[in-house]
Enzyme design. Structure first.
Site, PDB file in Angstrom:
ATOM      1  N   ASP A  95       0.986  -1.318  -0.024  1.00 56.83           N
ATOM      2  CA  ASP A  95      -0.032  -0.099   0.051  1.00 56.83           C
ATOM      3  C   ASP A  95       0.682   1.214  -0.025  1.00 56.83           C
ATOM      4  OD1 ASP A  95       0.850  -0.758   2.626  1.00 56.83           O
ATOM      5  OD2 ASP A  95      -0.523   0.414   3.393  1.00 56.83           O
ATOM      6  N   GLU A 113       0.252  -1.114   5.849  1.00 56.80           N
ATOM      7  CA  GLU A 113       1.276  -0.306   7.000  1.00 56.80           C
ATOM      8  C   GLU A 113       0.917   1.052   6.822  1.00 56.80           C
ATOM      9  OE1 GLU A 113       5.108   1.259   7.947  1.00 56.80           O
ATOM     10  OE2 GLU A 113       3.965   1.722   6.077  1.00 56.80           O
TER      11      GLU A 113
END
Length: 379
Positions: free
Chosen positions: A68, A133
């Site tokens: 991400d 994250e």
């Protein structure tokens, strides 16, 4: 075009804004499957998590990364569209180039090359990827680590591909991180007219003496690896907007980045004791993002230092600076954890980029680390 650069470009062109993965992990899983890895999806809460492993022996070496990225912000601020990877003047541009699709591409290519050279390597290799994250970090690596613990699986070495370098590739790597504790404080008062302060209770005035002590307090002295704990206020809000109204409440948000020499529980108790001492009327909620961790020595640090020196000619500095990372979930398991990746100068910025030469050198360093830690005599 090198395997690392080609894969990095493929990953960048997938707009995986947290918590979306946009097919990045499927691409990695397919490539690792061709190298003999078994893929397992440990996804939950709308977050995509890949655990891919080859071998069942010890030691278990894990590359940890995330697919991400943060939002690009206004595209007008970019020289090139953020999800159209462009190589220009020796640099790869695109959101995630440095944080951290470049590292994911580098360690994937390193693993593929390592297995091709050493098909009978000792121990086991794993790749853990999450799409959580850059977000709340609740259903990502934390969830996977908890699942592995329930099975009794133990990771010996964990290398996180976070961008750790400062001015040159490999000039610094992380051997730990501070803990992060956030407090959301509401100071209660009583609203009233500024001309009649005896009929009101100004929460700003009530909090001011406590604030002075909180800022002046020495929470600890740190240690050889960590600086002293830092107390910082990030937000204060009070008032109605009118200049003749005493506010009825004040909202304060503060954060402590703390060393292993103190605990989150101790910090909470000391802060609340200061508030009580000054008679502050308050309510508070706490958010503990993760405790501190440190790898003080061991084979992983030695392998990283030797590999970086071999490929860059410089000995990297050991550091615990910076914000949190998913390494905070690995540290408590007993694994040796380090973070090693490209330059962090452009992460989360417009025109994020990484030098192509650095990506290729990083792949070579990762490959070297695997060779130093896994006995390849049988391969």
């Amino acid at each position: 075009m090198s395997a690392t650069l080609e894969l990095a470009r493929e990953l960048i062109q997938r707009p995986s804004v947290t918590p979306e993965d946009a097919g990045c992990q499927t691409l990695i899983a397919e490539r690792l499957a061709a190298a003999g890895f078994g893929a397992e999806w440990l996804s939950t809460g709308g977050v995509t998590n890949l655990w891919a492993q080859r071998g069942t022996g010890r030691p278990l070496f894990c590359f940890l990364g995330h697919t991400d990225v943060v939002p690009s912000g206004p595209e007008s601020a970019w020289q090139h569209p953020p999800f159209q990877p462009i190589v220009e003047d020796g640099c790869l541009y695109g959101r995630g180039a440095a944080d951290m699709k470049g590292s994911v591409a580098a360690f994937t290519a390193a693993v593929e090359r390592f297995v091709a050279h050493h098909p009978k390597h000792a121990g086991a290799i794993a790749v853990l990827l999450t799409s959580d994250e850059e977000g709340p970090a609740v259903d990502g690596t934390r969830h996977v680590v908890e699942t592995l613990a329930e099975r009794g699986s133990a990771i010996d070495y964990c290398l996180v591909g976070e961008p750790s370098s400062q001015a040159q590739l490999g000039d610094e790597f992380k051997v730990g991180r501070r803990g992060s504790l956030t407090g959301h404080l509401t100071v209660h008062g009583e609203q009233g007219h500024v001309a009649y302060p005896h009929q009101a209770d100004n929460p700003i005035h009530g909090f001011a003496p406590a604030l002075q002590e909180l800022v002046a307090t020495e929470w600890d002295q740190g240690d050889d690896d960590f600086p002293p704990t830092s107390f910082q206020i990030s937000n204060i809000q009070a008032g109605t907007g009118a200049d003749n109204v005493i506010p009825g409440a004040m909202e304060v948000v503060f954060n402590l980045r703390y060393a292993p020499t103190v605990s989150a529980e101790d910090l909470q108790q000391r802060i609340e004791a200061i508030l009580h001492h000054y008679g502050v009327h308050y309510t508070i909620s706490w958010r503990h993002s993760g405790g501190p961790f440190a790898t003080r020595g061991g084979a992983l640090i030695e392998a990283v230092e030797q590999a970086v020196t071999a490929h860059t000619g410089r000995c990297p500095r050991r550091s615990t600076s910076g914000g949190t990372s998913d390494g905070r979930f690995m540290g408590p398991t007993g694994a040796q954890v380090v973070e090693l990746g490209p330059l962090n100068a452009t992460i989360h910025k417009a025109n994020e980029h990484v030098a192509v030469a650095d990506l290729e050198a990083l792949e070579a360093i990762y490959f070297d680390i695997l060779q130093r830690l896994l006995d390849c005599a049988a391969g």
